[in-house]
Design a protein around this motif. Structure first.
Motif, mmCIF file in Angstrom:
data_model
loop_
_atom_site.group_PDB
_atom_site.id
_atom_site.type_symbol
_atom_site.label_atom_id
_atom_site.label_comp_id
_atom_site.label_asym_id
_atom_site.label_seq_id
_atom_site.Cartn_x
_atom_site.Cartn_y
_atom_site.Cartn_z
ATOM 1 N N ARG A 114 -12.024 9.750 -48.853
ATOM 2 C CA ARG A 114 -11.980 9.849 -47.399
ATOM 3 C C ARG A 114 -11.552 8.528 -46.778
ATOM 4 O O ARG A 114 -10.780 8.491 -45.827
ATOM 5 C CB ARG A 114 -13.350 10.254 -46.850
ATOM 6 N N ASN A 136 -7.833 7.783 -47.533
ATOM 7 C CA ASN A 136 -6.992 8.656 -46.705
ATOM 8 C C ASN A 136 -7.026 8.238 -45.236
ATOM 9 O O ASN A 136 -6.024 8.342 -44.524
ATOM 10 C CB ASN A 136 -7.441 10.120 -46.838
ATOM 11 N N ASP A 150 -19.349 8.660 -44.750
ATOM 12 C CA ASP A 150 -18.765 9.351 -45.888
ATOM 13 C C ASP A 150 -19.856 9.911 -46.783
ATOM 14 O O ASP A 150 -20.978 9.430 -46.806
ATOM 15 C CB ASP A 150 -17.909 8.382 -46.695
ATOM 16 N N LEU A 205 -12.122 8.514 -39.179
ATOM 17 C CA LEU A 205 -13.280 9.066 -39.887
ATOM 18 C C LEU A 205 -14.220 9.791 -38.938
ATOM 19 O O LEU A 205 -14.906 10.742 -39.327
ATOM 20 C CB LEU A 205 -14.034 7.941 -40.614
ATOM 21 N N ASN A 242 -16.989 11.794 -52.404
ATOM 22 C CA ASN A 242 -15.812 11.914 -51.546
ATOM 23 C C ASN A 242 -15.564 10.670 -50.701
ATOM 24 O O ASN A 242 -14.531 10.561 -50.049
ATOM 25 C CB ASN A 242 -15.969 13.117 -50.602
#
Length: 637
Positions: free
Chosen positions: A217, A220, A209, A49, A213
């Motif tokens: 995020r 993923n 984040d 991230l 989204n």
């Protein structure tokens, strides 16, 4: 035999079927194995991230042997899993859990992306009814495992309702470990996704984040972490290799190497190669690290690892100002010692001196004693608050040329930062990033109170800022701190510091007793003996027969019950004796404590909302002095 390292995506993305031989054991991973696995994945997801992780994390070996049933034209290739089936199974269960949460949240495309690693495309020559599954476990596990891969928890519950409570929770007594693992991962993933949304709500300016989204995020990032940033050493056996001998060799009962063992071997190998005396360096620089202190687990640090591993991680951050991954400690050290392939130090002796200079500081912090009283006191506080992530910053300060007075002031500011944020209800997350950033600033601008202050001057986000005096005063008077502190020893630490600050030259300077309890002066169950300001007693349920005026008075009182103004310290027997007593009975016990905090309460004619607010204001005045803020400076441009 061929041995190569591969990311999980290369292993599970291969168009082969992995068959666990019938003689292998069933799936056996319980929470004590699942939790470290989850922590490994999350660590890499967090790095993903923030940007691409620096290193991959090795998850062990996977030993594969030829399929054993010959080659069939038009059929999917098969390999036997001689060792590593527990890891492979866990990878697939994690992917199934990720798919499950993704579907709950309506994330598009995730199911299809994950399917590539759970299933193979059956070929015309495949006659096996399980031909579409990537992994074929032992017969005892197979039916439920394939049910999980096919349809998740819902499919299992539909066919085996006896494994579930009515609320959908798994009954661990009746469910196989694969189902328990799936539920474990699904719950952890949901929590991880929710934490991303909370980060957005708490601080829109923090680098986390964003809005809608956030779930996508984070999901993923977890998928990327598992597939791309976890690696296996894949050992592929030839037809004539003895799989059992290799299996037993790799699974011997030898004590596993610590990360620091690998670092030590690397250091002294380089010393010998550079013509330095490895034996002399070992005796003069390394020998102290062989003491039991360093091999024992760090009692208050996470994850649970030997002190020497945590020490090395802190030492690297102190020298670079960059976060260090404890899970890739050996790789981190190699990159530190030879950045971009060039030695950082002229000699290995200088490298060891740079490392060992931090050892006495670490021991003082951990053992809470030493010649430096200010450092030892900070060790006590950091251990109470379990914030070893501050150690790299302390290392940097302690080894600097700053005066003892400046160092002591900086140690106090570190403690103030933790307490102010806790009283103000700000998140304790990301402290590792904050302290690493402070190290980086001090490496660039020098160790001073001004540098420390400038590092916070431009930080306004809730995830990192240093609360000012106005915010601290308001929090002391209004925040329900008793409810904000799951760890009551930390609240007791705050109250004891306020006790010490309350004392005058006439006070009895007793040391802190070993066993103290936090007491609500006006008790939480106050309705029986504590009239409201208008003289009426509230009903026990605070509802029956309550008019509008009484409802307002009840709400106003309840808003103050858990604030610092209504909290104090007593001995544990006194806490039990005082309980929900009326004010006069409580005053007897408070007077016997001889604490300055309590003698001030005893002197009050009444203990009501006005008294609580007045004491809260007085404690707020003390708090801004006990836990000072950094001086006002211009932000770093």
């Amino acid at each position: 035999m061929d041995a190569k390292d591969h990311p999980v995506i290369s292993v599970l993305g291969d168009q082969r079927r992995f068959v666990v031989p019938i003689y292998q054991r069933q799936y056996s991973w319980r929470e004590k194995r699942l939790e470290p696995f989850w922590e490994d994945v999350v660590a890499k997801a967090d790095e993903a991230l923030d940007g691409k992780p620096k290193f991959s994390h090795y998850m062990g070996a996977l030993i594969l042997a030829p399929g054993g049933d010959g080659f069939t034209i038009g059929a999917t290739p098969r390999v036997q899993v001689v060792d590593g089936q527990q890891r492979l199974t866990t990878f697939q269960l994690f992917l199934a859990a990720l798919r499950e949460v993704g579907e709950e949240l309506g994330v598009p495309g995730l199911r299809d992306a994950i399917a590539n690693y759970l299933f193979v495309r059956p070929m015309s020559g495949d006659t096996d009814p399980d031909a579409r599954f990537k992994l074929v476990p032992t017969p005892e596990d197979r039916a439920v495992f394939h049910l999980i891969i096919e349809g998740g928890l819902a499919a299992v519950r539909a066919k085996h309702p006896h494994m579930f409570f009515q609320n959908g929770k798994v009954i661990q007594r009746w469910a196989p470990l694969s189902v328990i693992a799936l539920a474990f991962f699904a719950e952890r993933i949901r929590t991880y996704v929710r934490s991303g949304l909370q980060d957005v709500d708490e601080d829109a300016s923090a680098p986390t984040d964003e809005g809608a989204n956030a779930p996508l995020r984070r999901l993923n990032a977890l998928l990327e972490a598992l597939l791309n940033h976890l690696k296996l050493v894949v050992i592929t056996l030839a037809e004539n290799d003895d799989a059992q001998v290799i299996f037993e060799t790799l699974n011997s009962q030898a004590e596993p190497l610590l990360a620091m063992d690998l670092v030590r071997n690397n250091i002294f190998h380089r010393a010998s190669g550079q013509g330095e005396s490895a034996e002399a360096l070992f005796e003069t620089k390394w020998r102290p690290f062989d003491a039991p202190f360093w091999k024992a687990d760090a009692p208050r640090a996470k994850p649970r690892r030997p002190r020497i591993d945590h020490f090395l991680s802190h030492a690297l951050t102190a020298q670079t100002g960059e976060e260090t991954s404890l899970r890739e400690l050996y790789a981190e050290y190699r990159a530190f010692a030879r950045p971009k392939g060039k030695p950082r130090f002229a000699t290995v002796e200088a490298e060891l001196e740079a490392l060992t200079t931090f050892a006495p500081i670490y021991q003082t912090l951990e053992e809470e004693k030493g010649n430096d009283e200010a450092l030892a006191r900070l060790g006590v506080k950091l251990n109470v608050w379990e914030v070893s992530t501050a150690y790299p910053l302390v290392f940097k300060i302690a080894t600097s040329a700053a005066s003892p007075t400046i160092k002591a002031e900086l140690y106090g500011l570190i403690y103030s930062y933790l307490v102010r944020r806790a009283i103000c209800g700000l998140t304790p997350k990301n402290l590792n990033k904050t302290f690493a950033r402070l190290v980086s600033v001090m490496l660039a601008d020098g160790v001073s109170v001004e540098t420390f202050a400038r590092a916070f001057a431009s930080q306004s986000g809730d995830a990192v800022r240093f609360p000012n005096d106005v915010e601290l005063r308001a929090a002391v008077q209004r925040k329900p701190v008793y409810l904000l502190f799951p760890r009551k020893d930390r609240l007791a630490d705050i109250l004891w510091e306020l006790e010490c600050a309350s004392r005058t030259k006439y006070s009895v300077s007793t040391p802190r007793p070993l066993y103290m309890s936090i007491e609500h002066i006006m008790p939480r169950s106050w309705t029986a003996h504590w009239p409201l300001p208008d003289g009426r007693l509230a009903p026990p349920d605070k509802l029956t027969g309550v008019d509008e005026a009484m409802a307002g008075a009840i709400a106003a009182r309840d808003a103050l019950i858990h604030t610092l103004g209504n909290l104090t310290l007593v001995t544990m027997p006194a806490n039990a004796a005082a309980s929900n007593s009326a004010v006069e009975a409580k005053k007897q016990w408070l007077a016997q404590s001889l604490l300055a905090l309590n003698l001030a309460i005893v002197g009050q004619p009444n203990w009501d909302e006005i008294a609580i607010q007045a004491r809260g204001a007085a404690l707020a005045d003390l708090a801004v002095g006990v836990w000072p803020a950094p001086p006002a400076v211009q932000p770093i441009s």
